[in-house]
Design a protein around this motif. Structure first.
Motif, PDB file in Angstrom:
ATOM      1  N   VAL A 206      -4.019   4.103   9.468  1.00  0.00           N
ATOM      2  CA  VAL A 206      -4.588   4.230   8.126  1.00  0.00           C
ATOM      3  C   VAL A 206      -5.899   3.452   8.079  1.00  0.00           C
ATOM      4  CG1 VAL A 206      -2.317   4.464   7.040  1.00  0.00           C
ATOM      5  CG2 VAL A 206      -3.362   2.200   7.261  1.00  0.00           C
ATOM      6  N   PRO A 207      -6.755   3.740   7.108  1.00  0.00           N
ATOM      7  CA  PRO A 207      -7.984   2.952   6.970  1.00  0.00           C
ATOM      8  C   PRO A 207      -7.677   1.497   6.635  1.00  0.00           C
ATOM      9  CG  PRO A 207      -8.105   5.002   5.693  1.00  0.00           C
ATOM     10  CD  PRO A 207      -6.688   4.857   6.155  1.00  0.00           C
ATOM     11  N   ASP A 208      -8.596   0.619   6.993  1.00  0.00           N
ATOM     12  CA  ASP A 208      -8.462  -0.784   6.634  1.00  0.00           C
ATOM     13  C   ASP A 208      -8.638  -0.953   5.123  1.00  0.00           C
ATOM     14  OD1 ASP A 208      -8.094  -1.606   9.266  1.00  0.00           O
ATOM     15  OD2 ASP A 208     -10.259  -1.822   9.614  1.00  0.00           O
ATOM     16  N   PRO A 209      -8.035  -1.999   4.541  1.00  0.00           N
ATOM     17  CA  PRO A 209      -8.164  -2.177   3.088  1.00  0.00           C
ATOM     18  C   PRO A 209      -9.601  -2.344   2.621  1.00  0.00           C
ATOM     19  CG  PRO A 209      -7.158  -4.104   4.131  1.00  0.00           C
ATOM     20  CD  PRO A 209      -7.174  -3.028   5.151  1.00  0.00           C
ATOM     21  N   GLU A 210     -10.438  -2.955   3.466  1.00  0.00           N
ATOM     22  CA  GLU A 210     -11.844  -3.149   3.084  1.00  0.00           C
ATOM     23  C   GLU A 210     -12.594  -1.828   2.920  1.00  0.00           C
ATOM     24  OE1 GLU A 210     -10.344  -6.782   5.111  1.00  0.00           O
ATOM     25  OE2 GLU A 210     -10.369  -4.652   5.632  1.00  0.00           O
TER      26      GLU A 210
ATOM     27  N   LEU B 236      -4.374  -4.059  -5.206  1.00  0.00           N
ATOM     28  CA  LEU B 236      -3.793  -2.816  -4.686  1.00  0.00           C
ATOM     29  C   LEU B 236      -4.893  -1.852  -4.288  1.00  0.00           C
ATOM     30  CD1 LEU B 236      -1.331  -4.020  -6.280  1.00  0.00           C
ATOM     31  CD2 LEU B 236      -0.680  -1.664  -6.780  1.00  0.00           C
ATOM     32  N   ARG B 237      -4.748  -1.255  -3.110  1.00  0.00           N
ATOM     33  CA  ARG B 237      -5.697  -0.248  -2.637  1.00  0.00           C
ATOM     34  C   ARG B 237      -4.906   0.900  -2.007  1.00  0.00           C
ATOM     35  NH1 ARG B 237     -11.100  -3.526  -0.642  1.00  0.00           N
ATOM     36  NH2 ARG B 237     -10.916  -5.207  -2.187  1.00  0.00           N
ATOM     37  N   TYR B 238      -4.894   2.046  -2.684  1.00  0.00           N
ATOM     38  CA  TYR B 238      -4.156   3.205  -2.203  1.00  0.00           C
ATOM     39  C   TYR B 238      -4.864   3.811  -0.994  1.00  0.00           C
ATOM     40  CZ  TYR B 238      -0.894   3.364  -6.115  1.00  0.00           C
ATOM     41  OH  TYR B 238       0.107   3.084  -7.002  1.00  0.00           O
ATOM     42  N   VAL B 239      -4.080   4.170   0.020  1.00  0.00           N
ATOM     43  CA  VAL B 239      -4.627   4.771   1.237  1.00  0.00           C
ATOM     44  C   VAL B 239      -5.157   6.174   0.949  1.00  0.00           C
ATOM     45  CG1 VAL B 239      -4.031   5.631   3.534  1.00  0.00           C
ATOM     46  CG2 VAL B 239      -3.236   3.369   2.799  1.00  0.00           C
ATOM     47  N   ASP B 240      -4.396   6.972   0.203  1.00  0.00           N
ATOM     48  CA  ASP B 240      -4.837   8.311  -0.184  1.00  0.00           C
ATOM     49  C   ASP B 240      -5.434   8.250  -1.584  1.00  0.00           C
ATOM     50  OD1 ASP B 240      -3.886   9.607   2.174  1.00  0.00           O
ATOM     51  OD2 ASP B 240      -1.850   9.469   1.363  1.00  0.00           O
TER      52      ASP B 240
ATOM     53  N   ARG C  24       5.029  11.252  -0.251  1.00  0.00           N
ATOM     54  CA  ARG C  24       4.677  10.056   0.509  1.00  0.00           C
ATOM     55  C   ARG C  24       3.542   9.331  -0.197  1.00  0.00           C
ATOM     56  NH1 ARG C  24       6.854  10.876   5.691  1.00  0.00           N
ATOM     57  NH2 ARG C  24       7.252  13.072   6.169  1.00  0.00           N
ATOM     58  N   SER C  25       3.501   8.037  -0.007  1.00  0.00           N
ATOM     59  CA  SER C  25       2.423   7.230  -0.560  1.00  0.00           C
ATOM     60  C   SER C  25       2.279   5.977   0.293  1.00  0.00           C
ATOM     61  CB  SER C  25       2.719   6.849  -2.020  1.00  0.00           C
ATOM     62  OG  SER C  25       1.676   6.075  -2.560  1.00  0.00           O
ATOM     63  N   ALA C  26       1.090   5.437   0.333  1.00  0.00           N
ATOM     64  CA  ALA C  26       0.858   4.197   1.074  1.00  0.00           C
ATOM     65  C   ALA C  26      -0.185   3.378   0.332  1.00  0.00           C
ATOM     66  CB  ALA C  26       0.390   4.491   2.501  1.00  0.00           C
ATOM     67  N   VAL C  27       0.014   2.075   0.318  1.00  0.00           N
ATOM     68  CA  VAL C  27      -0.902   1.199  -0.404  1.00  0.00           C
ATOM     69  C   VAL C  27      -0.999  -0.141   0.317  1.00  0.00           C
ATOM     70  CG1 VAL C  27       0.975   0.413  -1.925  1.00  0.00           C
ATOM     71  CG2 VAL C  27      -1.391   0.195  -2.684  1.00  0.00           C
TER      72      VAL C  27
ATOM     73  N   LEU D 100       0.558  -3.545   4.475  1.00  0.00           N
ATOM     74  CA  LEU D 100       0.598  -2.114   4.193  1.00  0.00           C
ATOM     75  C   LEU D 100       2.008  -1.732   3.773  1.00  0.00           C
ATOM     76  CD1 LEU D 100      -0.738   0.738   4.313  1.00  0.00           C
ATOM     77  CD2 LEU D 100       0.195   0.909   6.641  1.00  0.00           C
ATOM     78  N   TYR D 101       2.117  -1.080   2.623  1.00  0.00           N
ATOM     79  CA  TYR D 101       3.404  -0.614   2.102  1.00  0.00           C
ATOM     80  C   TYR D 101       3.438   0.901   2.260  1.00  0.00           C
ATOM     81  CZ  TYR D 101       7.487  -1.138  -1.039  1.00  0.00           C
ATOM     82  OH  TYR D 101       8.746  -1.182  -1.587  1.00  0.00           O
TER      83      TYR D 101
END
Length: 289
Positions: free
Chosen positions: A125-129, A160-164, A179-182, A248-249
């Protein structure tokens, strides 16, 4: 003096001992329908941990939300010392508000010992930054709406930063998998007490897990078409961690049926090490039913 969101979270989790095995936690007087479930779970785990010697970290908890908590009313946590064995310690906690049981939890603590290891890899997944903050996404799409900001109040202790990217229309929702990721981390330092970090992450674990159930059905941050409530919550703590560092959740929902949706989550650190596994079932009823 409370200075940061992390300080406010630590203060919220810092229970008052009123008798042997009995603790009292405050509940913020929010204009919300019920007390946030992650708060009750986190405070209950603090109560359980306070009755151990501190040498054995918690390795699992299993809990049920029995009644909605009332915002602004203190919650009393009654701890039963079920077992103190050579390797494991077990505690049972009952949360009571105005004489009624609203929540119960069983937690198990394990003396660390060596053993073999394996884990499934963390998804790429992308980095939070490289991702926008949730607050910025909401302001861009919703403006300073009172409802949106009120719902965000529960999450102010965490970035919180959502991946998608968030989806806002029926067209965008079509064909989306459950599905979700944050990425998350506490805003500010939580100090060095391992129990505080475990309980803070327990608090955060109830924030977005049921997103995975809702993703194919409605926008996560738009007007809700369903009344939603957590029914139970289970966690397995695999490795030490800090909740004030990025984690990452990763969340998915294997099934939703009969007005209930099941969600499971895996929490990883930035190095890809699996820290915590989570399971939860939620109740979903159409608004007005």
């Amino acid at each position: 003096m409370v200075d940061s969101p992390a300080d406010r979270l630590v203060e919220l989790l810092d229970l008052e001992q009123i008798d042997l095995n009995i603790y009292r936690g405050r509940s913020p007087n929010e204009s919300l329908q019920r007390v946030f479930g992650g708060q009750v779970a986190g405070q209950a785990l603090v109560a359980a941990g306070r009755t151990t010697d501190g040498e054995r970290p918690v390795h699992s908890l299993h809990s049920y939300f029995l009644r909605p908590g009332i915002p602004g009313v203190p919650i009393v946590y009654q701890v039963e010392r079920v077992r103190d064995g050579r390797s494991f310690t077990t505690r049972r906690v009952v949360a009571v508000q105005q004489g009624r049981t609203i929540f119960n939890l069983t937690a198990s603590f394990h003396q660390p010992e060596p053993g073999f290891e394996h884990q499934l890899p963390m998804p790429e997944v992308p980095d939070p930054e490289d991702l926008p903050e949730l607050a910025d996404e909401l302001r861009a799409h919703l403006g300073e709406l009172p409802l949106a900001m009120e719902r965000m109040a529960r999450r102010q202790q965490f970035n919180l930063r959502y991946v998608d990217r968030l989806r806002w229309t029926d067209e965008e929702l079509r064909g989306v998998e459950p599905r979700s990721a944050v990425w998350m981390r506490a805003i500010g330092s939580l100090g060095d007490d391992p129990l505080v970090h475990v309980c803070a992450l327990t608090y955060a674990s109830d924030m977005t897990l049921l997103d995975a159930v809702r993703v194919p059905v409605e926008p996560l941050w738009g007007p809700r078409g369903f009344d939603m409530a957590s029914l139970d919550h289970a966690m397995w703590f695999h490795r030490p961690f800090r909740a004030d560092e990025w984690f990452l959740y990763q969340q998915e929902s294997p099934i939703a049926t009969g007005a209930r949706g099941l969600a499971r989550g895996q929490i990883y650190n930035r190095q890809g090490r699996l820290l915590v596994s989570v399971m939860q079932e939620g109740l979903f009823r159409k608004v007005g039913d």
